[in-house]
Design a protein around this motif. Sequence first.
Motif, PDB file in Angstrom:
ATOM      1  N   PRO A   1     -70.130 -27.860  29.791  1.00 20.89           N
ATOM      2  CA  PRO A   1     -71.505 -27.840  29.591  1.00 20.89           C
ATOM      3  C   PRO A   1     -72.156 -28.828  30.601  1.00 20.89           C
ATOM      4  CG  PRO A   1     -70.414 -28.661  27.501  1.00 20.89           C
ATOM      5  CD  PRO A   1     -69.219 -28.389  28.678  1.00 20.89           C
ATOM      6  N   PHE A   2     -71.525 -29.552  31.200  1.00 19.82           N
ATOM      7  CA  PHE A   2     -72.187 -30.397  32.355  1.00 19.82           C
ATOM      8  C   PHE A   2     -72.438 -29.673  33.673  1.00 19.82           C
ATOM      9  CE2 PHE A   2     -69.841 -33.359  29.469  1.00 19.82           C
ATOM     10  CZ  PHE A   2     -70.772 -34.221  29.412  1.00 19.82           C
ATOM     11  N   PHE A   3     -71.689 -28.679  33.834  1.00 21.60           N
ATOM     12  CA  PHE A   3     -72.201 -27.748  34.872  1.00 21.60           C
ATOM     13  C   PHE A   3     -73.369 -27.052  34.905  1.00 21.60           C
ATOM     14  CE2 PHE A   3     -67.521 -28.505  36.224  1.00 21.60           C
ATOM     15  CZ  PHE A   3     -67.554 -28.322  37.394  1.00 21.60           C
ATOM     16  N   VAL A   4     -73.379 -26.457  33.803  1.00 24.12           N
ATOM     17  CA  VAL A   4     -74.692 -25.686  33.070  1.00 24.12           C
ATOM     18  C   VAL A   4     -75.797 -26.492  33.215  1.00 24.12           C
ATOM     19  CG1 VAL A   4     -75.718 -24.247  31.390  1.00 24.12           C
ATOM     20  CG2 VAL A   4     -73.142 -24.010  31.846  1.00 24.12           C
ATOM     21  N   ALA A   5     -75.789 -27.773  32.555  1.00 19.00           N
ATOM     22  CA  ALA A   5     -77.006 -28.566  32.453  1.00 19.00           C
ATOM     23  C   ALA A   5     -77.341 -29.340  33.818  1.00 19.00           C
ATOM     24  CB  ALA A   5     -76.446 -29.846  31.475  1.00 19.00           C
ATOM     25  N   ILE A   6     -76.385 -29.493  34.631  1.00 15.37           N
ATOM     26  CA  ILE A   6     -76.956 -30.153  35.850  1.00 15.37           C
ATOM     27  C   ILE A   6     -77.211 -29.335  37.161  1.00 15.37           C
ATOM     28  CG2 ILE A   6     -76.126 -31.856  37.791  1.00 15.37           C
ATOM     29  CD1 ILE A   6     -76.545 -33.153  35.132  1.00 15.37           C
ATOM     30  N   ALA A   7     -76.435 -28.167  37.025  1.00 11.68           N
ATOM     31  CA  ALA A   7     -76.481 -27.159  38.178  1.00 11.68           C
ATOM     32  C   ALA A   7     -77.171 -25.834  37.774  1.00 11.68           C
ATOM     33  CB  ALA A   7     -75.192 -26.847  38.708  1.00 11.68           C
ATOM     34  N   GLY A   8     -77.287 -25.544  36.325  1.00 10.71           N
ATOM     35  CA  GLY A   8     -77.777 -24.263  35.794  1.00 10.71           C
ATOM     36  C   GLY A   8     -76.766 -23.240  35.757  1.00 10.71           C
ATOM     37  N   SER A   9     -75.673 -23.476  36.157  1.00 12.30           N
ATOM     38  CA  SER A   9     -74.468 -22.623  36.158  1.00 12.30           C
ATOM     39  C   SER A   9     -73.183 -23.037  36.328  1.00 12.30           C
ATOM     40  CB  SER A   9     -74.536 -21.835  37.604  1.00 12.30           C
ATOM     41  OG  SER A   9     -73.415 -20.976  37.808  1.00 12.30           O
ATOM     42  N   PRO A  10     -72.179 -22.376  35.547  1.00 14.66           N
ATOM     43  CA  PRO A  10     -70.804 -22.940  35.235  1.00 14.66           C
ATOM     44  C   PRO A  10     -70.111 -22.906  36.702  1.00 14.66           C
ATOM     45  CG  PRO A  10     -71.244 -20.831  34.552  1.00 14.66           C
ATOM     46  CD  PRO A  10     -72.469 -21.110  34.719  1.00 14.66           C
ATOM     47  N   SER A  11     -70.699 -22.117  37.614  1.00 18.67           N
ATOM     48  CA  SER A  11     -70.173 -22.161  39.015  1.00 18.67           C
ATOM     49  C   SER A  11     -70.988 -23.163  39.983  1.00 18.67           C
ATOM     50  CB  SER A  11     -70.006 -20.929  39.612  1.00 18.67           C
ATOM     51  OG  SER A  11     -69.114 -19.937  38.634  1.00 18.67           O
ATOM     52  N   SER A  12     -70.289 -24.275  40.480  1.00 15.64           N
ATOM     53  CA  SER A  12     -71.014 -25.222  41.133  1.00 15.64           C
ATOM     54  C   SER A  12     -70.234 -26.205  41.908  1.00 15.64           C
ATOM     55  CB  SER A  12     -71.921 -26.000  40.170  1.00 15.64           C
ATOM     56  OG  SER A  12     -72.815 -27.028  40.858  1.00 15.64           O
ATOM     57  N   THR A  13     -70.964 -26.964  42.548  1.00 19.46           N
ATOM     58  CA  THR A  13     -69.950 -27.944  43.331  1.00 19.46           C
ATOM     59  C   THR A  13     -69.553 -28.892  42.306  1.00 19.46           C
ATOM     60  OG1 THR A  13     -72.005 -29.300  43.418  1.00 19.46           O
ATOM     61  CG2 THR A  13     -71.469 -28.062  45.445  1.00 19.46           C
ATOM     62  N   PRO A  14     -68.490 -29.704  42.522  1.00 18.70           N
ATOM     63  CA  PRO A  14     -67.903 -30.623  41.447  1.00 18.70           C
ATOM     64  C   PRO A  14     -69.014 -31.427  40.804  1.00 18.70           C
ATOM     65  CG  PRO A  14     -66.324 -30.779  43.354  1.00 18.70           C
ATOM     66  CD  PRO A  14     -67.702 -29.851  43.994  1.00 18.70           C
ATOM     67  N   VAL A  15     -69.023 -31.492  39.500  1.00 19.86           N
ATOM     68  CA  VAL A  15     -70.262 -31.909  38.799  1.00 19.86           C
ATOM     69  C   VAL A  15     -70.237 -33.463  38.820  1.00 19.86           C
ATOM     70  CG1 VAL A  15     -69.270 -31.667  36.561  1.00 19.86           C
ATOM     71  CG2 VAL A  15     -71.773 -31.439  36.741  1.00 19.86           C
ATOM     72  N   MET A  16     -69.265 -34.030  38.670  1.00 23.14           N
ATOM     73  CA  MET A  16     -69.326 -35.614  38.487  1.00 23.14           C
ATOM     74  C   MET A  16     -69.824 -35.981  39.947  1.00 23.14           C
ATOM     75  SD  MET A  16     -65.808 -36.651  36.884  1.00 23.14           S
ATOM     76  CE  MET A  16     -65.169 -35.813  35.226  1.00 23.14           C
ATOM     77  N   GLU A  17     -69.541 -35.583  41.026  1.00 22.77           N
ATOM     78  CA  GLU A  17     -69.890 -35.736  42.515  1.00 22.77           C
ATOM     79  C   GLU A  17     -71.504 -35.431  42.375  1.00 22.77           C
ATOM     80  OE1 GLU A  17     -67.240 -34.399  42.090  1.00 22.77           O
ATOM     81  OE2 GLU A  17     -65.659 -35.142  43.158  1.00 22.77           O
ATOM     82  N   SER A  18     -71.846 -34.347  41.966  1.00 25.33           N
ATOM     83  CA  SER A  18     -73.177 -33.810  42.073  1.00 25.33           C
ATOM     84  C   SER A  18     -74.103 -34.888  41.159  1.00 25.33           C
ATOM     85  CB  SER A  18     -73.506 -32.705  41.452  1.00 25.33           C
ATOM     86  OG  SER A  18     -72.623 -31.639  42.036  1.00 25.33           O
ATOM     87  N   MET A  19     -73.625 -35.288  39.942  1.00 28.54           N
ATOM     88  CA  MET A  19     -74.320 -36.243  39.217  1.00 28.54           C
ATOM     89  C   MET A  19     -74.647 -37.478  39.941  1.00 28.54           C
ATOM     90  SD  MET A  19     -73.408 -35.898  34.975  1.00 28.54           S
ATOM     91  CE  MET A  19     -71.708 -35.604  35.520  1.00 28.54           C
ATOM     92  N   GLY A  20     -73.731 -37.894  40.563  1.00 30.10           N
ATOM     93  CA  GLY A  20     -73.653 -39.213  41.442  1.00 30.10           C
ATOM     94  C   GLY A  20     -74.813 -39.066  42.543  1.00 30.10           C
ATOM     95  N   ILE A  21     -74.649 -37.893  43.154  1.00 30.31           N
ATOM     96  CA  ILE A  21     -75.742 -37.810  44.461  1.00 30.31           C
ATOM     97  C   ILE A  21     -77.188 -37.596  43.713  1.00 30.31           C
ATOM     98  CG2 ILE A  21     -76.441 -36.093  46.007  1.00 30.31           C
ATOM     99  CD1 ILE A  21     -73.677 -35.358  46.536  1.00 30.31           C
ATOM    100  N   LEU A  22     -77.294 -36.770  42.546  1.00 25.28           N
ATOM    101  CA  LEU A  22     -78.619 -36.728  41.949  1.00 25.28           C
ATOM    102  C   LEU A  22     -79.248 -37.963  41.548  1.00 25.28           C
ATOM    103  CD1 LEU A  22     -78.148 -33.337  39.841  1.00 25.28           C
ATOM    104  CD2 LEU A  22     -79.711 -33.721  41.851  1.00 25.28           C
TER     105      LEU A  22
END
Length: 245
Positions: free
Chosen positions: A180-201
């Motif tokens: 669910p975090f990939f979808v919520a954060i990136a809008g897609s289940p295929s994305s860059t590593p979501v934990m790193e992405s949240m840290g950057i955002l």
Amino acid sequence: PTSITYYQRMGYLPQAVLNYLGRMGWSMPDEREKFTLAEMIEHFDLKRVSLGGPIFDVEKLGWLNGQWLKEMAVPDFMEAFRQWAINPAYLSQVAKQIQPRIQTLSEAAQWAAFFFAGTVNVTADKFVHKKLSAEEIKRILQYALWDFEQLRVWNHDQISQVLSQLSTALGYKLRDFMFPFFVAIAGSPSSTPVMESMGILGADLTFARLRQSVEVLGGLSKNEQSEWQKHWQSLKAVDTPAEDH
């Protein structure tokens, strides 16, 4: 959202925010809505200060910010955009995430798009998962949001610790739990590593996207809010994520 950094990360201009705050309890003699700080100082009169309680309208702020953007000279707009999105400190973090995943530079825009968006396009059907119900996904996102709001330090290690402990407490395998975090954060289940992405955002945009997703999945009723918070608190009593001080 009450954090000023949220509005900064969403791409509101400082002068537009100042303009909007200035007009919340005061008005120019000619009633125009767009004005600079210097113009406000020049025309300020206590008699024009409203005693009524102003309402912070995000849609109105968005409209006013749009007026500032439309009326900027192109070089000024380019500089504002550069400072917001193409500054080396932020861009280098994004580049490290997308560089290992692309074969051509033209693919970079697709992989990096969610890093430069205020919100992402999420719908309930994007959260469909073979092992998690919509109710479970909504609970996972809401519990994580409550956990995240307790953090004093926002970085990958803290994010990872929170999500790892929460997945264990709720009894999910981390692979399923993270979907669910990939979808919520990136809008897609295929994305860059979501934990790193949240840290950057950053925390502000992460919180906003998690709240958006919870609403897309139906939001919380008063009963759910009460019952879920009690359950979440019981999990916290057993295992509270550590914080840096």
